[in-house]
Design a protein around this motif. Structure first.
Motif, PDB file in Angstrom:
ATOM      1  N   UNK A  27     -17.618 -72.343 -26.739  1.00  0.00           N
ATOM      2  CA  UNK A  27     -16.560 -72.620 -27.706  1.00  0.00           C
ATOM      3  C   UNK A  27     -17.069 -72.513 -29.140  1.00  0.00           C
ATOM      4  N   UNK A  28     -18.403 -72.571 -29.344  1.00  0.00           N
ATOM      5  CA  UNK A  28     -18.985 -72.408 -30.684  1.00  0.00           C
ATOM      6  C   UNK A  28     -19.291 -70.949 -31.005  1.00  0.00           C
ATOM      7  N   UNK A  29     -19.073 -70.066 -30.025  1.00  0.00           N
ATOM      8  CA  UNK A  29     -19.361 -68.650 -30.242  1.00  0.00           C
ATOM      9  C   UNK A  29     -20.790 -68.256 -29.955  1.00  0.00           C
ATOM     10  N   UNK A  30     -21.656 -69.234 -29.637  1.00  0.00           N
ATOM     11  CA  UNK A  30     -23.072 -68.956 -29.408  1.00  0.00           C
ATOM     12  C   UNK A  30     -23.336 -68.872 -27.905  1.00  0.00           C
ATOM     13  N   UNK A  40     -17.004 -70.489 -35.371  1.00  0.00           N
ATOM     14  CA  UNK A  40     -17.160 -69.957 -34.009  1.00  0.00           C
ATOM     15  C   UNK A  40     -16.863 -68.461 -33.957  1.00  0.00           C
ATOM     16  N   UNK A  41     -15.817 -68.041 -34.656  1.00  0.00           N
ATOM     17  CA  UNK A  41     -15.462 -66.618 -34.630  1.00  0.00           C
ATOM     18  C   UNK A  41     -16.523 -65.754 -35.307  1.00  0.00           C
ATOM     19  N   UNK A  42     -17.134 -66.267 -36.354  1.00  0.00           N
ATOM     20  CA  UNK A  42     -18.220 -65.522 -37.005  1.00  0.00           C
ATOM     21  C   UNK A  42     -19.416 -65.382 -36.064  1.00  0.00           C
ATOM     22  N   UNK A  43     -19.736 -66.461 -35.361  1.00  0.00           N
ATOM     23  CA  UNK A  43     -20.833 -66.390 -34.395  1.00  0.00           C
ATOM     24  C   UNK A  43     -20.519 -65.376 -33.296  1.00  0.00           C
ATOM     25  N   UNK A  44     -19.294 -65.431 -32.806  1.00  0.00           N
ATOM     26  CA  UNK A  44     -18.882 -64.522 -31.740  1.00  0.00           C
ATOM     27  C   UNK A  44     -18.923 -63.062 -32.228  1.00  0.00           C
ATOM     28  N   UNK A  86     -22.575 -61.810 -32.305  1.00  0.00           N
ATOM     29  CA  UNK A  86     -23.122 -61.600 -30.964  1.00  0.00           C
ATOM     30  C   UNK A  86     -22.496 -60.376 -30.321  1.00  0.00           C
ATOM     31  N   UNK A  87     -21.192 -60.195 -30.539  1.00  0.00           N
ATOM     32  CA  UNK A  87     -20.514 -59.003 -30.012  1.00  0.00           C
ATOM     33  C   UNK A  87     -21.087 -57.740 -30.622  1.00  0.00           C
ATOM     34  N   UNK A  88     -21.522 -57.826 -31.874  1.00  0.00           N
ATOM     35  CA  UNK A  88     -22.128 -56.672 -32.544  1.00  0.00           C
ATOM     36  C   UNK A  88     -23.566 -56.416 -32.097  1.00  0.00           C
ATOM     37  N   UNK A  89     -24.086 -57.277 -31.225  1.00  0.00           N
ATOM     38  CA  UNK A  89     -25.399 -57.029 -30.645  1.00  0.00           C
ATOM     39  C   UNK A  89     -26.553 -57.803 -31.244  1.00  0.00           C
ATOM     40  N   UNK A  90     -26.275 -58.749 -32.138  1.00  0.00           N
ATOM     41  CA  UNK A  90     -27.370 -59.526 -32.725  1.00  0.00           C
ATOM     42  C   UNK A  90     -27.918 -60.527 -31.706  1.00  0.00           C
ATOM     43  N   UNK A  91     -29.229 -60.769 -31.715  1.00  0.00           N
ATOM     44  CA  UNK A  91     -29.823 -61.734 -30.781  1.00  0.00           C
ATOM     45  C   UNK A  91     -29.263 -63.142 -30.996  1.00  0.00           C
ATOM     46  N   UNK A  92     -29.070 -63.847 -29.896  1.00  0.00           N
ATOM     47  CA  UNK A  92     -28.482 -65.189 -29.965  1.00  0.00           C
ATOM     48  C   UNK A  92     -29.271 -66.100 -30.881  1.00  0.00           C
ATOM     49  N   UNK A  93     -30.596 -66.085 -30.759  1.00  0.00           N
ATOM     50  CA  UNK A  93     -31.388 -67.036 -31.549  1.00  0.00           C
ATOM     51  C   UNK A  93     -31.296 -66.747 -33.043  1.00  0.00           C
ATOM     52  N   UNK A 109     -27.930 -68.120 -33.977  1.00  0.00           N
ATOM     53  CA  UNK A 109     -27.932 -69.581 -33.937  1.00  0.00           C
ATOM     54  C   UNK A 109     -28.544 -70.176 -35.198  1.00  0.00           C
ATOM     55  N   UNK A 110     -29.665 -69.594 -35.646  1.00  0.00           N
ATOM     56  CA  UNK A 110     -30.325 -70.114 -36.849  1.00  0.00           C
ATOM     57  C   UNK A 110     -29.372 -70.079 -38.045  1.00  0.00           C
ATOM     58  N   UNK A 111     -28.722 -68.944 -38.246  1.00  0.00           N
ATOM     59  CA  UNK A 111     -27.763 -68.828 -39.342  1.00  0.00           C
ATOM     60  C   UNK A 111     -26.542 -69.713 -39.114  1.00  0.00           C
ATOM     61  N   UNK A 112     -26.133 -69.859 -37.845  1.00  0.00           N
ATOM     62  CA  UNK A 112     -24.952 -70.653 -37.527  1.00  0.00           C
ATOM     63  C   UNK A 112     -25.165 -72.122 -37.864  1.00  0.00           C
TER      64      UNK A 112
END
Length: 205
Positions: free
Chosen positions: A104-107, A166-170, A173-180, A183-186
């Motif tokens: 739900x947080x997009x991560x 949440x939408x920015x995080x999603x 990630x959809x664009x292919x950036x690594x989760x970690x 997460x740091x920026x989030x």
């Protein structure tokens, strides 16, 4: 177990099974290409029975996030019982969600999670239904904050901030950036956003 408890468990199981069947079909063929009758047949129930559980086709998908509808309100209610300020509790709850990779947080980059959110955000009818879900979340939070106009204004801003984060995080990630990396920026973005909320609503901070 009482008859009431057993019925409740069976009801919850029915919701989950039918929703899972529907989401699987929608992911395979597309939301608009699958009829409610086909979902009912695949779930081995009648169409009227399906509508008793899910008043609209879109609810078959939104059931996956239905338990989040009152989440912010419940966080505030619990915090107040413990003497914690509402915004402090909501900030901590969101940060905990980021740490736990709560979808739900997009991560979250699990393939099934990504497929589900691609279905949700890529289907206009589901996006429209999602707004109704957010409006109910906002109303519940407003009630928890006091129910007056100030509470409604605050709830609108808080729900919007959580949604945008949440939408920015999603999106990333959809664009292919690594989760970690995301997460740091989030975490930093959430800290900034809640600081801005606190500055504008010091009575809740």
């Amino acid at each position: 177990m009482s008859d009431t408890g057993l019925r409740e468990r069976k009801k919850r199981r029915m919701y989950q099974v039918v929703s899972d069947v529907a989401v699987r079909l929608f992911l395979e063929r597309g939301f608009d290409a699958v009829s409610v009758a086909e979902v009912a047949a695949a779930a081995e129930i009648s169409k009227p029975t399906l509508f008793r559980y899910f008043p609209a086709k879109e609810d078959l998908v939104l059931h996956r996030i239905a338990d989040h509808e009152r989440e912010a309100a419940e966080v505030v209610a619990g915090a107040r019982a413990e003497g914690v300020a509402p915004l402090a509790a909501l900030r901590r709850h969101f940060l905990d969600g980021l740490a736990a990779a709560d979808p739900i947080t997009g991560i979250n980059d699990h393939p099934q999670v990504r497929a589900f959110y691609a279905l949700l955000y890529g289907t206009p009818a589901l996006v429209a239904r999602l707004h109704a879900h957010l409006e109910r979340s906002e109303a519940a939070l407003a009630d928890a904050l006091g129910g007056d106009l100030d509470a409604r204004l605050a709830a609108g801003q808080i729900i919007a901030v959580r949604r945008i984060l949440a939408q920015e995080n999603w999106r990333r990630i959809t664009d292919g950036e690594p989760v970690e990396d995301v997460r740091t920026d989030a975490v930093a973005a959430a800290e900034r956003a809640f600081a801005v909320l606190g500055a504008g609503m010091p009575h809740l901070a």
